[in-house]
Design an enzyme around this catalytic site. Structure first.
Site, PDB file in Angstrom:
ATOM      1  N   ASN A   9       0.955  -0.963   0.212  1.00  0.00           N
ATOM      2  CA  ASN A   9       0.028   0.060  -0.141  1.00  0.00           C
ATOM      3  C   ASN A   9       0.785   1.082  -0.212  1.00  0.00           C
ATOM      4  O   ASN A   9       1.687   1.187   1.259  1.00  0.00           O
ATOM      5  CB  ASN A   9      -0.888   0.064   1.447  1.00  0.00           C
ATOM      6  CG  ASN A   9      -1.210   0.879   1.333  1.00  0.00           C
ATOM      7  OD1 ASN A   9      -2.158   2.101   0.486  1.00  0.00           O
ATOM      8  ND2 ASN A   9      -1.939   1.696   2.515  1.00  0.00           N
ATOM      9  N   TRP A  10       0.907   1.586  -1.336  1.00  0.00           N
ATOM     10  CA  TRP A  10       2.307   2.134  -1.345  1.00  0.00           C
ATOM     11  C   TRP A  10       1.579   4.215  -0.896  1.00  0.00           C
ATOM     12  O   TRP A  10       2.724   5.222  -0.126  1.00  0.00           O
ATOM     13  CB  TRP A  10       2.372   3.113  -2.860  1.00  0.00           C
ATOM     14  CG  TRP A  10       2.766   2.255  -3.283  1.00  0.00           C
ATOM     15  CD1 TRP A  10       3.842   1.278  -2.624  1.00  0.00           C
ATOM     16  CD2 TRP A  10       3.952   2.583  -4.973  1.00  0.00           C
ATOM     17  NE1 TRP A  10       5.042   0.655  -3.536  1.00  0.00           N
ATOM     18  CE2 TRP A  10       4.572   1.249  -5.181  1.00  0.00           C
ATOM     19  CE3 TRP A  10       3.718   3.122  -5.747  1.00  0.00           C
ATOM     20  CZ2 TRP A  10       5.650   0.649  -6.226  1.00  0.00           C
ATOM     21  CZ3 TRP A  10       4.842   2.575  -7.149  1.00  0.00           C
ATOM     22  CH2 TRP A  10       4.859   1.781  -7.047  1.00  0.00           C
ATOM     23  N   HIS A  94      -9.692   1.382   4.436  1.00  0.00           N
ATOM     24  CA  HIS A  94      -7.947   1.327   5.231  1.00  0.00           C
ATOM     25  C   HIS A  94      -8.350   2.384   6.613  1.00  0.00           C
ATOM     26  O   HIS A  94      -9.203   3.194   6.457  1.00  0.00           O
ATOM     27  CB  HIS A  94      -7.366   2.045   4.208  1.00  0.00           C
ATOM     28  CG  HIS A  94      -5.408   1.902   5.522  1.00  0.00           C
ATOM     29  ND1 HIS A  94      -5.277   2.945   5.473  1.00  0.00           N
ATOM     30  CD2 HIS A  94      -4.503   0.695   4.717  1.00  0.00           C
ATOM     31  CE1 HIS A  94      -4.142   2.660   6.375  1.00  0.00           C
ATOM     32  NE2 HIS A  94      -3.605   1.776   5.280  1.00  0.00           N
ATOM     33  N   GLU A 166      -5.589  -5.310  10.144  1.00  0.00           N
ATOM     34  CA  GLU A 166      -4.444  -3.917  11.165  1.00  0.00           C
ATOM     35  C   GLU A 166      -4.770  -3.330  11.947  1.00  0.00           C
ATOM     36  O   GLU A 166      -5.375  -2.318  12.066  1.00  0.00           O
ATOM     37  CB  GLU A 166      -4.171  -2.971   9.056  1.00  0.00           C
ATOM     38  CG  GLU A 166      -4.198  -3.518   8.458  1.00  0.00           C
ATOM     39  CD  GLU A 166      -3.261  -2.596   7.231  1.00  0.00           C
ATOM     40  OE1 GLU A 166      -2.300  -2.890   6.704  1.00  0.00           O
ATOM     41  OE2 GLU A 166      -4.251  -1.876   6.828  1.00  0.00           O
ATOM     42  N   GLY A 172       2.446   2.076  10.471  1.00  0.00           N
ATOM     43  CA  GLY A 172       3.478   3.043  10.658  1.00  0.00           C
ATOM     44  C   GLY A 172       3.994   3.832  11.633  1.00  0.00           C
ATOM     45  O   GLY A 172       4.956   4.354  11.946  1.00  0.00           O
ATOM     46  N   SER A 212       3.539  -2.626  10.537  1.00  0.00           N
ATOM     47  CA  SER A 212       5.048  -2.525  10.090  1.00  0.00           C
ATOM     48  C   SER A 212       5.191  -3.519   9.591  1.00  0.00           C
ATOM     49  O   SER A 212       6.440  -4.552  10.206  1.00  0.00           O
ATOM     50  CB  SER A 212       5.506  -1.961  11.278  1.00  0.00           C
ATOM     51  OG  SER A 212       5.391  -0.298  12.036  1.00  0.00           O
ATOM     52  N   GLY A 233       3.098  -0.984   4.622  1.00  0.00           N
ATOM     53  CA  GLY A 233       2.996   0.280   3.942  1.00  0.00           C
ATOM     54  C   GLY A 233       4.234   0.537   3.686  1.00  0.00           C
ATOM     55  O   GLY A 233       4.759   0.650   2.587  1.00  0.00           O
ATOM     56  N   GLY A 234       5.068   1.699   4.575  1.00  0.00           N
ATOM     57  CA  GLY A 234       6.212   1.430   4.794  1.00  0.00           C
ATOM     58  C   GLY A 234       7.726   0.663   3.971  1.00  0.00           C
ATOM     59  O   GLY A 234       8.299   1.195   2.632  1.00  0.00           O
TER      60      GLY A 234
HETATM   61  C1  PEP Z   1      -0.655   0.448   6.302  1.00  0.00           C
HETATM   62  O1  PEP Z   1      -0.579   1.138   5.483  1.00  0.00           O
HETATM   63  O2  PEP Z   1      -1.245  -0.802   5.924  1.00  0.00           O
HETATM   64  C2  PEP Z   1       0.764  -0.417   6.644  1.00  0.00           C
HETATM   65  C3  PEP Z   1       0.262  -1.346   7.410  1.00  0.00           C
HETATM   66  O3  PEP Z   1       1.448   0.942   7.013  1.00  0.00           O
HETATM   67  P1  PEP Z   1       3.040  -0.116   7.351  1.00  0.00           P
HETATM   68  O4  PEP Z   1       3.472  -1.008   6.830  1.00  0.00           O
HETATM   69  O5  PEP Z   1       3.929   1.372   7.263  1.00  0.00           O
HETATM   70  O6  PEP Z   1       2.429   0.326   9.080  1.00  0.00           O
END
Ligand code: PEP
Length: 250
Positions: A9-10, A94, A166, A172, A212, A233-234
């Site tokens: 997920n950018w 989300h 999530e 994040g 994360s 995400g990141g």
């Molecule tokens: C997300 O954006 O769905 C996510 C899980 O972000 P991150 O991996 O950065 O925690």
């Protein structure tokens, strides 16, 4: 056996030229994976992404959609529009959208129904915040979100729905749920699905973990029995790091 789906997920990152460069770097690194690889890019990048993934095993998703086909919804993009250019997946509900854009469980349900009706593969996000986890409310929150998202959806379509668990406190933040906690919470979600549709259907539903995930913890998480891959995400913004996550089982 359920397939592992590793989806990036950018969020609001990467320009079209960066999208093309990223996919060109990623594709050779993950060409031998048996996992499903998805990149959920910003709307503006989708067409470039779709052109660049041709001939690779990478699938493209959007990060949101409207539940109406068309109309006076300034700034919105419909599922039909996504489908028309070849987008395969779409993230729905989300936590960023629930939090910053007041997306309700009802809207999530409407978007999910629309996505399924037009053959988009939905990734529906559910998850509790820190206060809810600390107050012992995580189970109630994720099972209620799951039930409300699936309201009025038949078993065949439930099977096609991907859920991403999530925990909001892990998104994040660099904090990851332990593999045991993530697996347990995903089990609660699966049990809720079983209550509605029965065991055969519940056993087919792909439930990812997100929050994360990095190359250093992906294997621990994704080898748990109930965790069917991840929403990243990141760590999905760097091609080598994302490839290492996708290749966690190599
Ligand atoms: C997300 O954006 O769905 C996510 C899980 O972000 P991150 O991996 O950065 O925690």
């Amino acid at each position: 056996m359920r397939k592992k789906i590793i989806a990036g997920n950018w969020k609001m990152n990467k320009l079209p030229n960066e999208t093309i460069e990223f996919i060109e770097e990623l594709a050779p690194l993950i060409k031998n994976t048996e996992n499903e690889v998805v990149i959920c890019a910003p709307y503006i990048d989708l067409f470039y992404a779709l052109l660049t993934v041709q001939g690779t095993n990478i699938k493209i998703g959007a990060q949101n959609m409207h539940f109406e086909e068309k109309g006076a919804y300034t700034g919105e993009v419909s599922g039909e529009m996504l489908k028309s250019i070849g987008v395969e997946y779409v993230i729905i509900g989300h936590s960023a959208r629930r939090q910053y854009y007041d997306e309700t469980d009802k809207a999530v349900n409407e978007k999910l129904k629309k996505a399924l009706s037009i053959g988009l593969k939905p990734i529906v996000c559910v998850g509790e915040n820190l206060e809810q986890r600390e107050n012992g409310k995580a189970k109630e929150i994720v099972t209620t979100q799951t039930k409300l998202a699936l309201e009025g959806i038949n078993g065949e379509n439930a099977k096609k729905t991907i859920i991403a668990y999530e925990p909001i406190w892990a998104i994040g933040t660099g904090k990851t749920a332990t593999k045991e906690d993530a697996n347990e919470t995903i089990k609660w979600i699966r049990e809720e699905i079983e209550k509605i549709y029965g065991k055969d259907i519940a056993d087919c539903v792909i439930i990812q973990y997100g929050g994360s995930v990095k190359s250093t913890n992906a294997k621990d998480l994704f080898t748990m029995p109930d965790i069917d891959g991840g929403l990243i995400g990141g760590a999905s913004l760097n091609a080598q790091e994302f490839a290492n996550i996708i290749n966690y089982n190599k």
